[in-house]
Design an enzyme around this catalytic site. Structure first.
Site, PDB file in Angstrom:
ATOM      1  N   ALA A 110       0.828  -1.200   0.000  1.00 38.25           N
ATOM      2  CA  ALA A 110       0.000   0.000   0.000  1.00 38.25           C
ATOM      3  C   ALA A 110       0.867   1.257   0.000  1.00 38.25           C
ATOM      4  O   ALA A 110       2.072   1.203   0.260  1.00 38.25           O
ATOM      5  CB  ALA A 110      -0.914  -0.010   1.232  1.00 38.25           C
ATOM      6  N   LYS A 135       4.180  -5.696  -6.539  1.00 48.39           N
ATOM      7  CA  LYS A 135       3.376  -4.620  -7.116  1.00 48.39           C
ATOM      8  C   LYS A 135       3.152  -3.579  -6.031  1.00 48.39           C
ATOM      9  O   LYS A 135       2.379  -3.794  -5.105  1.00 48.39           O
ATOM     10  CB  LYS A 135       2.022  -5.112  -7.640  1.00 48.39           C
ATOM     11  CG  LYS A 135       1.278  -4.010  -8.407  1.00 48.39           C
ATOM     12  CD  LYS A 135      -0.145  -4.394  -8.759  1.00 48.39           C
ATOM     13  CE  LYS A 135      -1.138  -3.779  -7.802  1.00 48.39           C
ATOM     14  NZ  LYS A 135      -1.197  -2.296  -7.826  1.00 48.39           N
ATOM     15  N   GLU A 213      -2.968  -8.343   5.205  1.00 51.11           N
ATOM     16  CA  GLU A 213      -2.743  -7.295   6.210  1.00 51.11           C
ATOM     17  C   GLU A 213      -3.682  -6.145   5.858  1.00 51.11           C
ATOM     18  O   GLU A 213      -3.374  -5.310   4.999  1.00 51.11           O
ATOM     19  CB  GLU A 213      -1.284  -6.830   6.194  1.00 51.11           C
ATOM     20  CG  GLU A 213      -0.280  -7.902   6.584  1.00 51.11           C
ATOM     21  CD  GLU A 213      -0.246  -8.205   8.063  1.00 51.11           C
ATOM     22  OE1 GLU A 213      -0.978  -7.543   8.827  1.00 51.11           O
ATOM     23  OE2 GLU A 213       0.525  -9.106   8.469  1.00 51.11           O
ATOM     24  N   LEU A 214      -4.838  -6.097   6.511  1.00 50.72           N
ATOM     25  CA  LEU A 214      -5.908  -5.189   6.100  1.00 50.72           C
ATOM     26  C   LEU A 214      -6.136  -4.090   7.149  1.00 50.72           C
ATOM     27  O   LEU A 214      -5.200  -3.652   7.792  1.00 50.72           O
ATOM     28  CB  LEU A 214      -7.176  -5.996   5.804  1.00 50.72           C
ATOM     29  CG  LEU A 214      -6.947  -7.220   4.877  1.00 50.72           C
ATOM     30  CD1 LEU A 214      -8.223  -8.005   4.693  1.00 50.72           C
ATOM     31  CD2 LEU A 214      -6.361  -6.803   3.539  1.00 50.72           C
ATOM     32  N   CYS A 247      -2.011   1.704   9.455  1.00 48.96           N
ATOM     33  CA  CYS A 247      -3.033   0.715   9.819  1.00 48.96           C
ATOM     34  C   CYS A 247      -3.103   0.567  11.338  1.00 48.96           C
ATOM     35  O   CYS A 247      -4.111   0.116  11.873  1.00 48.96           O
ATOM     36  CB  CYS A 247      -2.768  -0.623   9.140  1.00 48.96           C
ATOM     37  SG  CYS A 247      -1.087  -1.184   9.282  1.00 48.96           S
ATOM     38  N   GLU A 344     -13.314   2.740   9.742  1.00 49.17           N
ATOM     39  CA  GLU A 344     -11.916   3.142   9.673  1.00 49.17           C
ATOM     40  C   GLU A 344     -11.750   4.206   8.594  1.00 49.17           C
ATOM     41  O   GLU A 344     -11.805   3.907   7.403  1.00 49.17           O
ATOM     42  CB  GLU A 344     -11.005   1.947   9.346  1.00 49.17           C
ATOM     43  CG  GLU A 344      -9.530   2.343   9.335  1.00 49.17           C
ATOM     44  CD  GLU A 344      -8.621   1.349   8.628  1.00 49.17           C
ATOM     45  OE1 GLU A 344      -7.411   1.368   8.916  1.00 49.17           O
ATOM     46  OE2 GLU A 344      -9.102   0.569   7.800  1.00 49.17           O
ATOM     47  N   ALA A 407       5.327  -0.991  15.950  1.00 50.28           N
ATOM     48  CA  ALA A 407       5.640  -2.392  16.255  1.00 50.28           C
ATOM     49  C   ALA A 407       7.105  -2.697  15.962  1.00 50.28           C
ATOM     50  O   ALA A 407       7.710  -2.089  15.088  1.00 50.28           O
ATOM     51  CB  ALA A 407       4.741  -3.313  15.436  1.00 50.28           C
TER      52      ALA A 407
END
Length: 456
Positions: A110, A135, A213-214, A247, A344, A407
Protein backbone atom coordinates in the site's frame (compact mmCIF):
# COMPACT_ATOMS: atom_id res chain seq x y z
CA UNK A 1 0.57 -3.82 -19.12
CA UNK A 2 -0.71 -7.38 -18.81
CA UNK A 3 1.83 -8.40 -21.49
CA UNK A 4 4.64 -6.98 -19.35
CA UNK A 5 3.20 -8.83 -16.35
CA UNK A 6 3.16 -12.13 -18.26
CA UNK A 7 6.82 -11.74 -19.29
CA UNK A 8 7.81 -10.80 -15.71
CA UNK A 9 6.12 -13.84 -14.15
CA UNK A 10 7.91 -16.15 -16.58
CA UNK A 11 11.29 -14.57 -15.77
CA UNK A 12 10.60 -14.73 -12.02
CA UNK A 13 9.67 -18.42 -12.22
CA UNK A 14 12.87 -19.16 -14.15
CA UNK A 15 14.92 -17.17 -11.63
CA UNK A 16 13.40 -19.19 -8.77
CA UNK A 17 15.02 -22.36 -10.13
CA UNK A 18 18.43 -20.75 -9.58
CA UNK A 19 17.56 -19.24 -6.18
CA UNK A 20 16.04 -22.42 -4.70
CA UNK A 21 19.31 -24.31 -5.28
CA UNK A 22 21.38 -21.80 -3.29
CA UNK A 23 21.85 -22.87 0.38
CA UNK A 24 19.80 -20.83 2.84
CA UNK A 25 22.82 -19.27 4.65
CA UNK A 26 24.20 -18.11 1.29
CA UNK A 27 20.79 -16.59 0.48
CA UNK A 28 21.02 -14.88 3.88
CA UNK A 29 24.41 -13.41 2.95
CA UNK A 30 22.90 -11.86 -0.20
CA UNK A 31 19.99 -10.44 1.84
CA UNK A 32 22.59 -8.96 4.22
CA UNK A 33 24.18 -7.20 1.26
CA UNK A 34 20.76 -5.85 0.24
CA UNK A 35 20.41 -4.39 3.75
CA UNK A 36 23.84 -2.75 3.43
CA UNK A 37 22.99 -1.31 0.00
CA UNK A 38 19.78 0.20 1.40
CA UNK A 39 21.71 1.55 4.41
CA UNK A 40 24.03 3.46 2.06
CA UNK A 41 21.06 5.12 0.33
CA UNK A 42 18.87 5.55 3.43
CA UNK A 43 18.60 9.36 3.35
CA UNK A 44 17.95 9.51 -0.38
CA UNK A 45 15.24 6.85 -0.12
CA UNK A 46 13.78 8.54 2.99
CA UNK A 47 13.57 11.80 0.99
CA UNK A 48 11.86 9.99 -1.86
CA UNK A 49 9.29 8.48 0.54
CA UNK A 50 8.57 12.01 1.86
CA UNK A 51 8.27 13.44 -1.64
CA UNK A 52 6.02 10.75 -3.08
CA UNK A 53 3.98 9.55 -0.09
CA UNK A 54 3.97 12.75 2.04
CA UNK A 55 5.14 11.43 5.41
CA UNK A 56 7.75 13.47 7.28
CA UNK A 57 11.41 12.86 6.40
CA UNK A 58 12.32 11.22 9.73
CA UNK A 59 9.50 8.69 9.26
CA UNK A 60 10.61 8.07 5.67
CA UNK A 61 14.15 7.29 6.86
CA UNK A 62 12.71 5.17 9.68
CA UNK A 63 10.78 3.12 7.16
CA UNK A 64 13.90 2.32 5.13
CA UNK A 65 15.67 1.52 8.43
CA UNK A 66 12.93 -1.03 9.09
CA UNK A 67 13.76 -2.81 5.82
CA UNK A 68 17.47 -2.75 6.81
CA UNK A 69 16.60 -4.21 10.23
CA UNK A 70 14.49 -6.97 8.67
CA UNK A 71 17.44 -7.86 6.41
CA UNK A 72 19.64 -8.21 9.51
CA UNK A 73 16.98 -10.34 11.19
CA UNK A 74 16.63 -12.51 8.07
CA UNK A 75 20.38 -13.21 7.96
CA UNK A 76 20.25 -14.94 11.34
CA UNK A 77 17.03 -16.68 10.42
CA UNK A 78 18.66 -18.16 7.31
CA UNK A 79 20.71 -20.43 9.60
CA UNK A 80 17.78 -21.37 11.86
CA UNK A 81 14.73 -22.20 9.73
CA UNK A 82 13.75 -25.84 9.86
CA UNK A 83 11.56 -28.43 11.48
CA UNK A 84 11.93 -30.94 14.31
CA UNK A 85 12.91 -34.58 14.32
CA UNK A 86 9.92 -36.28 15.93
CA UNK A 87 9.83 -39.58 17.81
CA UNK A 88 8.41 -42.36 15.62
CA UNK A 89 6.22 -45.05 17.18
CA UNK A 90 7.71 -47.60 14.74
CA UNK A 91 11.15 -49.13 15.35
CA UNK A 92 13.77 -48.39 12.71
CA UNK A 93 11.85 -45.30 11.49
CA UNK A 94 12.69 -41.59 11.56
CA UNK A 95 9.97 -38.91 11.46
CA UNK A 96 11.12 -35.47 10.35
CA UNK A 97 9.57 -32.18 9.27
CA UNK A 98 10.99 -30.70 6.07
CA UNK A 99 10.32 -27.07 5.11
CA UNK A 100 10.66 -25.99 1.47
CA UNK A 101 10.01 -22.67 -0.29
CA UNK A 102 6.54 -22.20 -1.80
CA UNK A 103 8.09 -20.81 -5.03
CA UNK A 104 6.92 -17.39 -6.23
CA UNK A 105 5.59 -14.91 -3.67
CA UNK A 106 3.44 -12.08 -5.00
CA UNK A 107 3.64 -8.96 -2.80
CA UNK A 108 1.08 -6.17 -3.18
CA UNK A 109 1.85 -3.20 -0.92
CA UNK A 110 0.00 0.00 0.00
CA UNK A 111 0.95 3.67 -0.37
CA UNK A 112 1.37 4.38 3.35
CA UNK A 113 4.45 2.18 3.88
CA UNK A 114 5.90 1.96 0.37
CA UNK A 115 9.26 0.48 1.50
CA UNK A 116 8.93 -1.29 4.87
CA UNK A 117 6.08 -3.68 4.04
CA UNK A 118 7.89 -4.95 0.97
CA UNK A 119 10.98 -5.40 3.15
CA UNK A 120 9.09 -7.45 5.76
CA UNK A 121 7.89 -9.79 3.04
CA UNK A 122 10.80 -9.96 0.64
CA UNK A 123 13.69 -10.37 3.11
CA UNK A 124 11.94 -13.29 4.86
CA UNK A 125 10.59 -14.81 1.62
CA UNK A 126 14.07 -14.68 0.05
CA UNK A 127 15.95 -16.49 2.81
CA UNK A 128 13.20 -19.14 2.68
CA UNK A 129 14.14 -19.70 -0.97
CA UNK A 130 11.35 -17.88 -2.79
CA UNK A 131 11.41 -15.46 -5.69
CA UNK A 132 9.35 -12.28 -5.25
CA UNK A 133 7.05 -10.35 -7.57
CA UNK A 134 6.23 -6.91 -6.16
CA UNK A 135 3.38 -4.62 -7.12
CA UNK A 136 3.67 -1.39 -5.16
CA UNK A 137 0.93 1.24 -4.96
CA UNK A 138 0.46 3.12 -8.27
CA UNK A 139 0.93 6.44 -6.42
CA UNK A 140 4.37 5.47 -5.04
CA UNK A 141 5.92 3.83 -8.08
CA UNK A 142 9.15 5.91 -8.00
CA UNK A 143 9.96 4.35 -4.61
CA UNK A 144 9.21 0.84 -5.93
CA UNK A 145 11.55 1.40 -8.90
CA UNK A 146 14.33 2.89 -6.75
CA UNK A 147 14.27 0.04 -4.21
CA UNK A 148 14.13 -2.60 -6.95
CA UNK A 149 17.15 -1.09 -8.76
CA UNK A 150 19.18 -1.21 -5.53
CA UNK A 151 18.22 -4.86 -4.96
CA UNK A 152 18.84 -5.80 -8.62
CA UNK A 153 22.43 -4.56 -8.48
CA UNK A 154 23.15 -6.68 -5.38
CA UNK A 155 21.67 -9.78 -7.02
CA UNK A 156 23.59 -9.21 -10.25
CA UNK A 157 26.84 -8.56 -8.35
CA UNK A 158 26.33 -12.01 -6.81
CA UNK A 159 25.82 -13.48 -10.30
CA UNK A 160 22.20 -14.47 -9.68
CA UNK A 161 19.23 -13.26 -11.77
CA UNK A 162 17.79 -9.84 -10.91
CA UNK A 163 14.35 -11.35 -11.63
CA UNK A 164 14.50 -13.07 -8.21
CA UNK A 165 13.07 -9.73 -7.02
CA UNK A 166 10.83 -8.66 -9.89
CA UNK A 167 8.67 -5.53 -10.01
CA UNK A 168 5.46 -4.72 -11.87
CA UNK A 169 4.01 -1.22 -11.76
CA UNK A 170 0.31 -1.14 -12.48
CA UNK A 171 -3.23 -0.70 -11.26
CA UNK A 172 -6.10 -2.95 -10.24
CA UNK A 173 -5.86 -4.99 -13.47
CA UNK A 174 -2.37 -6.22 -12.50
CA UNK A 175 -3.48 -6.87 -8.89
CA UNK A 176 -6.41 -8.93 -10.16
CA UNK A 177 -4.12 -10.88 -12.50
CA UNK A 178 -1.83 -11.70 -9.56
CA UNK A 179 -4.74 -12.83 -7.38
CA UNK A 180 -6.07 -15.13 -10.11
CA UNK A 181 -2.70 -16.45 -11.26
CA UNK A 182 -2.03 -20.04 -10.18
CA UNK A 183 1.69 -19.38 -10.65
CA UNK A 184 1.56 -17.13 -7.56
CA UNK A 185 2.29 -19.68 -4.85
CA UNK A 186 1.59 -17.12 -2.11
CA UNK A 187 -0.03 -13.71 -2.45
CA UNK A 188 0.73 -11.22 0.32
CA UNK A 189 -1.67 -8.27 0.16
CA UNK A 190 -1.56 -5.11 2.26
CA UNK A 191 -4.41 -2.64 1.84
CA UNK A 192 -8.04 -1.94 2.67
CA UNK A 193 -10.39 -4.59 4.05
CA UNK A 194 -12.73 -4.01 1.10
CA UNK A 195 -10.10 -4.79 -1.55
CA UNK A 196 -8.52 -7.48 0.63
CA UNK A 197 -11.81 -9.37 0.72
CA UNK A 198 -11.95 -9.40 -3.10
CA UNK A 199 -8.32 -10.58 -3.26
CA UNK A 200 -8.96 -13.33 -0.69
CA UNK A 201 -11.95 -14.65 -2.63
CA UNK A 202 -10.03 -14.73 -5.93
CA UNK A 203 -7.08 -16.53 -4.35
CA UNK A 204 -9.31 -18.97 -2.46
CA UNK A 205 -11.23 -19.78 -5.64
CA UNK A 206 -8.03 -21.36 -7.02
CA UNK A 207 -7.11 -22.90 -3.63
CA UNK A 208 -4.15 -20.54 -3.42
CA UNK A 209 -2.44 -19.17 -0.33
CA UNK A 210 -2.91 -15.59 0.80
CA UNK A 211 -1.41 -13.46 3.55
CA UNK A 212 -3.67 -10.49 4.34
CA UNK A 213 -2.74 -7.30 6.21
CA UNK A 214 -5.91 -5.19 6.10
CA UNK A 215 -7.64 -2.46 8.12
CA UNK A 216 -7.40 -1.50 11.77
CA UNK A 217 -9.75 0.43 14.05
CA UNK A 218 -7.40 0.58 16.97
CA UNK A 219 -8.19 1.68 20.51
CA UNK A 220 -6.20 3.08 23.42
CA UNK A 221 -7.87 2.53 26.82
CA UNK A 222 -6.82 4.80 29.69
CA UNK A 223 -7.73 3.76 33.24
CA UNK A 224 -7.96 6.06 36.24
CA UNK A 225 -4.56 4.91 37.58
CA UNK A 226 -2.69 5.58 34.31
CA UNK A 227 0.45 7.69 34.12
CA UNK A 228 -0.77 10.67 32.08
CA UNK A 229 2.82 11.64 31.29
CA UNK A 230 2.88 8.51 29.14
CA UNK A 231 -0.69 8.77 27.89
CA UNK A 232 -0.59 12.22 26.24
CA UNK A 233 2.49 11.71 24.00
CA UNK A 234 1.37 8.15 23.24
CA UNK A 235 -2.11 9.19 22.13
CA UNK A 236 -0.67 12.09 20.13
CA UNK A 237 1.88 9.95 18.29
CA UNK A 238 -0.56 7.10 17.66
CA UNK A 239 -3.33 9.37 16.34
CA UNK A 240 -1.31 12.04 14.50
CA UNK A 241 1.80 10.15 13.30
CA UNK A 242 1.90 9.70 9.50
CA UNK A 243 -1.13 12.05 9.48
CA UNK A 244 -3.33 9.19 10.68
CA UNK A 245 -2.48 6.99 7.70
CA UNK A 246 -1.07 3.95 9.50
CA UNK A 247 -3.03 0.72 9.82
CA UNK A 248 -2.01 0.89 13.52
CA UNK A 249 -3.18 4.51 13.98
CA UNK A 250 -5.22 5.06 17.16
CA UNK A 251 -8.75 5.97 16.08
CA UNK A 252 -10.58 5.40 19.38
CA UNK A 253 -9.44 6.73 22.76
CA UNK A 254 -11.42 5.31 25.70
CA UNK A 255 -10.99 7.41 28.85
CA UNK A 256 -12.24 6.48 32.31
CA UNK A 257 -14.94 8.99 33.23
CA UNK A 258 -12.93 10.24 36.24
CA UNK A 259 -10.06 11.49 34.04
CA UNK A 260 -11.90 12.20 30.77
CA UNK A 261 -12.00 16.00 30.97
CA UNK A 262 -8.42 16.33 32.22
CA UNK A 263 -7.02 14.17 29.41
CA UNK A 264 -9.06 15.95 26.72
CA UNK A 265 -7.75 19.33 27.96
CA UNK A 266 -4.13 18.15 28.00
CA UNK A 267 -4.42 16.39 24.64
CA UNK A 268 -5.99 19.47 23.01
CA UNK A 269 -3.05 21.58 24.23
CA UNK A 270 -0.62 18.99 22.84
CA UNK A 271 -2.41 18.99 19.46
CA UNK A 272 -2.06 22.78 19.32
CA UNK A 273 1.74 22.37 19.51
CA UNK A 274 2.02 19.94 16.58
CA UNK A 275 4.30 21.50 13.99
CA UNK A 276 2.56 21.23 10.61
CA UNK A 277 4.47 21.84 7.39
CA UNK A 278 6.70 20.60 4.61
CA UNK A 279 7.57 16.95 5.29
CA UNK A 280 11.17 17.63 4.20
CA UNK A 281 11.59 20.26 6.95
CA UNK A 282 13.33 18.70 9.99
CA UNK A 283 11.05 20.66 12.38
CA UNK A 284 7.84 19.26 10.89
CA UNK A 285 5.95 16.60 12.85
CA UNK A 286 2.88 16.37 10.63
CA UNK A 287 2.65 16.49 6.84
CA UNK A 288 -0.13 16.27 4.25
CA UNK A 289 -2.54 13.47 3.45
CA UNK A 290 -1.56 11.37 0.46
CA UNK A 291 -4.30 12.36 -2.01
CA UNK A 292 -7.22 14.74 -2.59
CA UNK A 293 -9.55 11.74 -2.15
CA UNK A 294 -8.19 11.32 1.39
CA UNK A 295 -9.06 14.97 2.14
CA UNK A 296 -12.63 14.35 0.99
CA UNK A 297 -12.86 11.21 3.18
CA UNK A 298 -11.64 13.27 6.13
CA UNK A 299 -14.28 15.99 5.61
CA UNK A 300 -17.06 13.42 5.12
CA UNK A 301 -16.09 11.62 8.35
CA UNK A 302 -16.01 14.87 10.36
CA UNK A 303 -19.47 15.77 9.03
CA UNK A 304 -20.85 12.31 9.89
CA UNK A 305 -19.35 12.54 13.39
CA UNK A 306 -21.18 15.84 13.96
CA UNK A 307 -24.46 14.42 12.62
CA UNK A 308 -24.17 11.43 14.96
CA UNK A 309 -23.80 13.67 18.03
CA UNK A 310 -20.06 14.30 18.23
CA UNK A 311 -18.39 17.60 19.14
CA UNK A 312 -15.19 18.65 17.36
CA UNK A 313 -13.01 19.98 20.18
CA UNK A 314 -9.94 20.40 17.98
CA UNK A 315 -9.35 20.60 14.21
CA UNK A 316 -11.92 19.36 11.74
CA UNK A 317 -11.00 21.60 8.82
CA UNK A 318 -8.83 21.70 5.72
CA UNK A 319 -5.69 23.84 6.17
CA UNK A 320 -5.46 26.70 3.70
CA UNK A 321 -2.08 26.00 2.10
CA UNK A 322 -0.84 24.15 -1.00
CA UNK A 323 -1.06 20.36 -0.64
CA UNK A 324 -3.51 17.92 0.94
CA UNK A 325 -3.28 19.33 4.47
CA UNK A 326 -6.02 18.85 7.08
CA UNK A 327 -6.09 19.68 10.78
CA UNK A 328 -5.47 16.81 13.19
CA UNK A 329 -8.87 16.34 14.79
CA UNK A 330 -10.34 15.34 18.16
CA UNK A 331 -14.05 14.44 18.45
CA UNK A 332 -15.79 13.88 21.81
CA UNK A 333 -19.30 12.96 22.91
CA UNK A 334 -20.04 10.05 20.60
CA UNK A 335 -21.38 6.70 21.86
CA UNK A 336 -18.97 3.76 21.57
CA UNK A 337 -21.15 2.14 18.91
CA UNK A 338 -21.76 5.17 16.67
CA UNK A 339 -21.46 4.09 12.99
CA UNK A 340 -18.62 6.54 12.29
CA UNK A 341 -16.65 5.23 15.31
CA UNK A 342 -16.90 1.76 13.77
CA UNK A 343 -15.63 3.05 10.40
CA UNK A 344 -11.92 3.14 9.67
CA UNK A 345 -11.25 6.53 8.07
CA UNK A 346 -7.64 6.72 6.92
CA UNK A 347 -7.17 10.22 8.32
CA UNK A 348 -6.09 11.91 11.60
CA UNK A 349 -9.44 11.80 13.42
CA UNK A 350 -9.48 10.60 17.04
CA UNK A 351 -12.81 9.69 18.69
CA UNK A 352 -12.61 10.20 22.47
CA UNK A 353 -15.11 8.05 24.39
CA UNK A 354 -16.03 7.69 28.09
CA UNK A 355 -16.24 4.42 30.02
CA UNK A 356 -16.93 3.31 33.60
CA UNK A 357 -15.94 -0.35 33.99
CA UNK A 358 -13.12 -2.60 32.78
CA UNK A 359 -15.43 -5.30 31.47
CA UNK A 360 -17.47 -2.94 29.29
CA UNK A 361 -14.45 -1.19 27.78
CA UNK A 362 -12.72 -4.47 26.94
CA UNK A 363 -15.94 -5.46 25.13
CA UNK A 364 -16.00 -2.10 23.31
CA UNK A 365 -12.40 -2.59 22.19
CA UNK A 366 -13.42 -5.91 20.65
CA UNK A 367 -16.78 -4.91 19.13
CA UNK A 368 -15.35 -3.44 15.90
CA UNK A 369 -14.85 -5.72 12.91
CA UNK A 370 -11.09 -5.16 12.73
CA UNK A 371 -8.61 -6.66 15.18
CA UNK A 372 -5.16 -5.24 14.56
CA UNK A 373 -3.70 -3.21 17.45
CA UNK A 374 -4.81 -2.21 20.94
CA UNK A 375 -3.35 -0.58 24.07
CA UNK A 376 -4.20 -0.01 27.71
CA UNK A 377 -2.61 2.38 30.17
CA UNK A 378 -2.76 1.16 33.77
CA UNK A 379 -0.57 0.18 36.72
CA UNK A 380 -2.90 -2.64 37.86
CA UNK A 381 -1.06 -5.96 37.38
CA UNK A 382 -4.22 -8.06 37.48
CA UNK A 383 -5.85 -5.88 34.83
CA UNK A 384 -2.77 -6.11 32.62
CA UNK A 385 -2.93 -9.91 32.56
CA UNK A 386 -6.72 -9.92 32.07
CA UNK A 387 -6.11 -7.63 29.05
CA UNK A 388 -3.52 -10.07 27.66
CA UNK A 389 -5.71 -13.11 28.40
CA UNK A 390 -8.60 -14.90 26.69
CA UNK A 391 -11.24 -12.34 27.71
CA UNK A 392 -9.02 -9.33 27.01
CA UNK A 393 -8.10 -7.78 23.66
CA UNK A 394 -8.91 -9.86 20.56
CA UNK A 395 -6.25 -8.10 18.48
CA UNK A 396 -3.03 -9.42 16.97
CA UNK A 397 -1.08 -6.64 18.72
CA UNK A 398 -1.88 -6.12 22.42
CA UNK A 399 0.09 -3.40 24.23
CA UNK A 400 0.41 -2.07 27.78
CA UNK A 401 1.56 1.49 28.54
CA UNK A 402 2.71 2.10 24.95
CA UNK A 403 0.71 3.33 21.93
CA UNK A 404 -0.97 1.21 19.24
CA UNK A 405 1.60 2.09 16.56
CA UNK A 406 5.32 1.41 16.38
CA UNK A 407 5.64 -2.39 16.25
CA UNK A 408 9.05 -4.09 16.47
CA UNK A 409 10.24 -6.41 13.70
CA UNK A 410 11.09 -9.26 16.12
CA UNK A 411 7.42 -10.00 16.79
CA UNK A 412 4.87 -11.27 14.28
CA UNK A 413 2.89 -8.35 12.83
CA UNK A 414 -0.77 -8.71 11.88
CA UNK A 415 -4.30 -8.98 13.17
CA UNK A 416 -7.51 -10.93 13.52
CA UNK A 417 -11.06 -10.75 12.06
CA UNK A 418 -11.42 -8.25 9.19
CA UNK A 419 -7.73 -7.38 9.52
CA UNK A 420 -7.18 -10.63 7.63
CA UNK A 421 -5.34 -12.94 10.00
CA UNK A 422 -1.95 -12.62 8.30
CA UNK A 423 1.39 -12.37 10.09
CA UNK A 424 4.58 -10.82 8.74
CA UNK A 425 8.13 -10.12 9.89
CA UNK A 426 9.27 -11.77 13.16
CA UNK A 427 8.57 -14.79 15.39
CA UNK A 428 7.61 -17.79 13.22
CA UNK A 429 6.06 -15.75 10.38
CA UNK A 430 8.66 -17.36 8.09
CA UNK A 431 6.49 -20.48 8.06
CA UNK A 432 3.89 -18.70 5.91
CA UNK A 433 6.46 -18.43 3.10
CA UNK A 434 7.21 -22.17 3.12
CA UNK A 435 5.42 -25.47 2.69
CA UNK A 436 5.74 -28.22 5.28
CA UNK A 437 6.27 -31.90 4.55
CA UNK A 438 6.05 -34.59 7.21
CA UNK A 439 8.61 -37.21 6.13
CA UNK A 440 8.96 -40.78 7.37
CA UNK A 441 12.13 -42.73 6.61
CA UNK A 442 12.26 -46.48 7.17
CA UNK A 443 15.88 -47.53 7.72
CA UNK A 444 15.02 -51.03 8.98
CA UNK A 445 14.33 -54.26 7.06
CA UNK A 446 10.80 -54.58 8.44
CA UNK A 447 7.53 -52.87 7.54
CA UNK A 448 5.62 -52.23 10.79
CA UNK A 449 2.42 -50.21 10.29
CA UNK A 450 1.34 -47.26 12.37
CA UNK A 451 -1.19 -47.72 15.19
CA UNK A 452 -0.07 -51.36 15.44
CA UNK A 453 -2.19 -52.43 12.44
CA UNK A 454 -1.53 -55.98 11.16
CA UNK A 455 -2.07 -56.45 7.39
CA UNK A 456 -1.15 -60.02 6.49
Amino acid sequence: SLEDYEETVKKAKEAWKVWADIPAPKRGEIVRQIGDALRQKIKVLGSLVSLEMGKIFVEGVGEVQEYVDVCDYAVGLSRMIGGPILPSERPGHALIEQWNPVGLVGIITAFNFPVAVYGWNSAIAMICGNACLWKGAPTTSLISVAVTKIIAKVLEDNKVPGAICSLVCGGADIGTAMARDERMDLLSFTGSTKVGKQVALMVQERFGRSLLELGGNNAIIVFEDADLNLVIPSALFAAVGTAGQRCTTARRLFLHESIHDEVVTKLTKAYAQVRIGDPWDSDTLYGPLHTKEAVKMFLDAVEQAKQQGGSVVYGGKVINRPGNYVEPTIVTGLPHNAPIVHTETFAPILYVLKFKEEEEVFAWNNEVKQGLSSSIFTKDLGRIFRWLGPKGSDCGIVNVNIPTSGAEIGGAFGGEKHTGGGRESGSDSWKLYMRRSTCTINYSKDLPLAQGIKFQ
